[in-house]
Design an enzyme around this catalytic site. Structure first.
Site, PDB file in Angstrom:
ATOM      1  N   ARG A 314       6.405 -12.021   8.989  1.00 38.97           N
ATOM      2  CA  ARG A 314       6.710 -10.601   8.814  1.00 38.97           C
ATOM      3  C   ARG A 314       7.873 -10.093   9.680  1.00 38.97           C
ATOM      4  NH1 ARG A 314       3.935  -6.731   9.392  1.00 38.97           N
ATOM      5  NH2 ARG A 314       4.425  -5.752   7.423  1.00 38.97           N
ATOM      6  N   CYS A 346      14.270 -23.875  14.329  1.00 41.06           N
ATOM      7  CA  CYS A 346      15.714 -23.944  14.577  1.00 41.06           C
ATOM      8  C   CYS A 346      16.515 -22.938  13.772  1.00 41.06           C
ATOM      9  CB  CYS A 346      16.193 -25.350  14.270  1.00 41.06           C
ATOM     10  SG  CYS A 346      15.143 -26.558  15.049  1.00 41.06           S
TER      11      CYS A 346
HETATM   12  N1  LLP Z   1      -2.415  -3.747  -5.259  1.00 39.49           N
HETATM   13  C1  LLP Z   1      -1.254  -4.250  -5.698  1.00 39.49           C
HETATM   14  C2  LLP Z   1      -0.982  -4.269  -7.129  1.00 39.49           C
HETATM   15  C3  LLP Z   1      -0.313  -4.735  -4.787  1.00 39.49           C
HETATM   16  O1  LLP Z   1       0.842  -5.226  -5.217  1.00 39.49           O
HETATM   17  C4  LLP Z   1      -0.607  -4.697  -3.401  1.00 39.49           C
HETATM   18  C5  LLP Z   1       0.344  -5.231  -2.414  1.00 39.49           C
HETATM   19  C6  LLP Z   1      -1.841  -4.187  -2.998  1.00 39.49           C
HETATM   20  C7  LLP Z   1      -2.720  -3.706  -3.961  1.00 39.49           C
HETATM   21  C8  LLP Z   1      -2.273  -4.123  -1.561  1.00 39.49           C
HETATM   22  O2  LLP Z   1      -1.433  -3.345  -0.782  1.00 39.49           O
HETATM   23  P1  LLP Z   1      -1.866  -3.020   0.743  1.00 39.49           P
HETATM   24  O3  LLP Z   1      -3.077  -2.146   0.703  1.00 39.49           O
HETATM   25  O4  LLP Z   1      -2.135  -4.310   1.407  1.00 39.49           O
HETATM   26  O5  LLP Z   1      -0.670  -2.333   1.297  1.00 39.49           O
HETATM   27  N2  LLP Z   1       3.873  -9.012   2.372  1.00 39.49           N
HETATM   28  C9  LLP Z   1       4.105  -7.612   2.622  1.00 39.49           C
HETATM   29  C10 LLP Z   1       3.205  -6.730   1.811  1.00 39.49           C
HETATM   30  C11 LLP Z   1       3.286  -6.967   0.330  1.00 39.49           C
HETATM   31  C12 LLP Z   1       2.369  -6.088  -0.481  1.00 39.49           C
HETATM   32  C13 LLP Z   1       2.399  -6.434  -1.915  1.00 39.49           C
HETATM   33  N3  LLP Z   1       1.469  -5.749  -2.733  1.00 39.49           N
HETATM   34  C14 LLP Z   1       3.965  -7.350   4.123  1.00 39.49           C
HETATM   35  O6  LLP Z   1       3.727  -8.275   4.883  1.00 39.49           O
HETATM   36  O7  LLP Z   1       4.132  -6.216   4.547  1.00 39.49           O
END
Ligand code: LLP
Length: 421
Positions: A314, A346
């Site tokens: 992240r 690296c």
């Molecule tokens: N529902 C859908 C359709 C989504 O695409 C996502 C997240 C969620 C629910 C859940 O969202 P949350 O409540 O966790 O914010 N890798 C990124 C975050 C990507 C989120 C993608 N979709 C990070 O590390 O910040």
């Protein structure tokens, strides 16, 4: 709130001192608190009291089966975005009727898997996908409940890589075309159009974009009903942010989010689904790492850790902030000094934090990244042939490794050298 607190000068996970776990499993490792996961799930579940609802945990944030089983046993549903996540949810004991299948590019194979195994609903994201799902359902002789994900063209005011609700994003169908697309979906065999789905982004720290989106979804629901669709379920997505930097941020609470839902769409008589990921798992996990070297550079000092960008991507991917604390509690009033906290990979991108004020730490000391339970382990890789790090779950005074560290042999033996080489 979480359950990683200093007690007797040492960081604990619930009732277990972190160094005890480090001694047992080695570093680095992810460490999750069951009490925190439970608490966060319940905040949403209780927050929606009074409305028929299902809290579907976004498995993409943390898909370890122990975590899924823990939440599933509390009655949680799961939001899955791939055949693999569907299979994991089922393996962890979650019944198909509590699994929502989201995602912008579901393949026929993935659809078949879910339809054969049982699924609560499929959230459709495009017309071509709708046609394919109809074909798959007909070929299997089933009718599948569906929603259409609408893109409300709302600015979620979050990092551009995780905003999904603007018209330029690849997600959903434009809300302006929704009535036309619903008419098409309703005409397709094998699909039962039951609801509307929306998700505008992740790590939202303001309720206003949710409010805008949910009001649009409410108005759309009324229009669709007037068009003759029996809209009885609203999937309002996830996205509520967490306080990564506790000292200066206080995002809205789950209860406020739930109240907003009641206010904007509660009158419609629909069953409500939400898909929180980060808010349930984010602060329920830390990444524990050891300082390998303290290196004095020119004008900058570095803390070189045994964890790296492959373990927690992240910071390099989204420039995101994670608090980094010493596992041994610093003495009160101790002087902090700025360090670049880096991993051993690296490339310069393997930097967790620049000029971060840190208490005195020495080689061999343990540090912990807070708020690492969401999008941590799930986004890790074996870059530099660094083994995926273990995951450990704590509950009260007990802990268990819920994914072991693979050996070098296990990693290396996956490669196949063709006979003809
Ligand atoms: N529902 C859908 C359709 C989504 O695409 C996502 C997240 C969620 C629910 C859940 O969202 P949350 O409540 O966790 O914010 N890798 C990124 C975050 C990507 C989120 C993608 N979709 C990070 O590390 O910040």
């Amino acid at each position: 709130m979480d359950h990683f607190l200093y007690r007797d000068g040492v960081l604990h996970a619930e009732d277990v001192p972190v160094p005890e776990i480090a001694a047992a499993v080695g570093t680095p490792f992810y460490l999750y608190s069951a009490a925190t996961l439970i608490r966060h799930y319940r905040l949403f579940d209780e927050g929606l009291d009074g409305l028929p609802h299902l809290v579907c945990f976004a498995m993409k944030s943390n898909s370890n089966q122990a975590v899924i089983k823990l939440l599933g046993d509390l009655g949680a549903g799961m939001d899955v975005v791939s055949g693999g996540e569907y299979a994991r949810a089922r393996a962890a004991g979650v019944p198909g009727e509590r699994i929502v299948f989201s995602g912008v590019g579901k393949t026929r194979e993935e659809m078949r898997l879910a339809l054969e195994g049982g699924v609560r609903q499929v959230n459709l994201e495009s017309e071509p996908e709708m046609a394919v799902l109809s074909e798959v359902a007909v070929s299997l002789g089933v009718t599948v409940p569906v929603t259409v994900r609408v893109n409300p063209d709302v600015d979620a005011k979050t990092h551009e890589k995780i905003a999904t609700g603007k018209s330029e994003n690849k997600f959903g169908i434009p809300i302006s075309r929704a009535r036309e697309v619903y008419a098409e979906a309703a005409a397709l065999p094998g699909l039962d159009v039951i609801g509307v789905d929306v998700h505008i982004g992740s790590q939202l720290t303001d309720l206003a974009p949710f409010e805008e989106a949910y009001k649009l979804v409410g108005a759309l629901t009324e229009q669709l009903r007037a068009d003759g669709h029996d809209i009885r379920r609203l999937d309002l997505g996830g996205g509520l942010g967490i306080p990564y930097e506790r000292s200066n941020s206080a995002p809205p609470l789950p209860t406020e989010f739930c109240d907003l839902i009641k206010r904007t769409v509660g009158h419609l008589g629909c069953e409500i689904e939400i898909e929180p990921g980060r808010l349930i798992s984010g602060n329920a996990g830390i990444l524990v790492s050891r300082v390998v070297y303290v290196k004095e550079g020119e004008g900058r000092n570095f803390l070189i850790l045994d964890s790296a960008m492959n373990d927690l991507i992240r910071p390099s991917m989204y420039s995101s902030f994670h608090e980094i604390v010493a596992v041994a509690e610093p003495a009160p009033g101790v002087e902090m000094a700025p360090f670049d906290v880096v991993g051993p990979v690296c490339e310069s991108g393997d930097t967790f934090a620049k000029e971060r004020p840190m208490p005195p730490v020495a080689a061999g000391d343990l540090v912990a990244f807070r708020s690492a339970g969401a999008y941590g382990a799930v986004m890790s890789s074996e870059y530099n042939t660094r083994p995926l790090i273990p995951e450990v779950l704590v509950q009260g005074d007990q802990f268990a490794v819920i994914r072991p560290r693979p050996t070098f042999d296990e990693i290396i033996n996956r490669d196949i050298i063709p006979e003809w080489l």
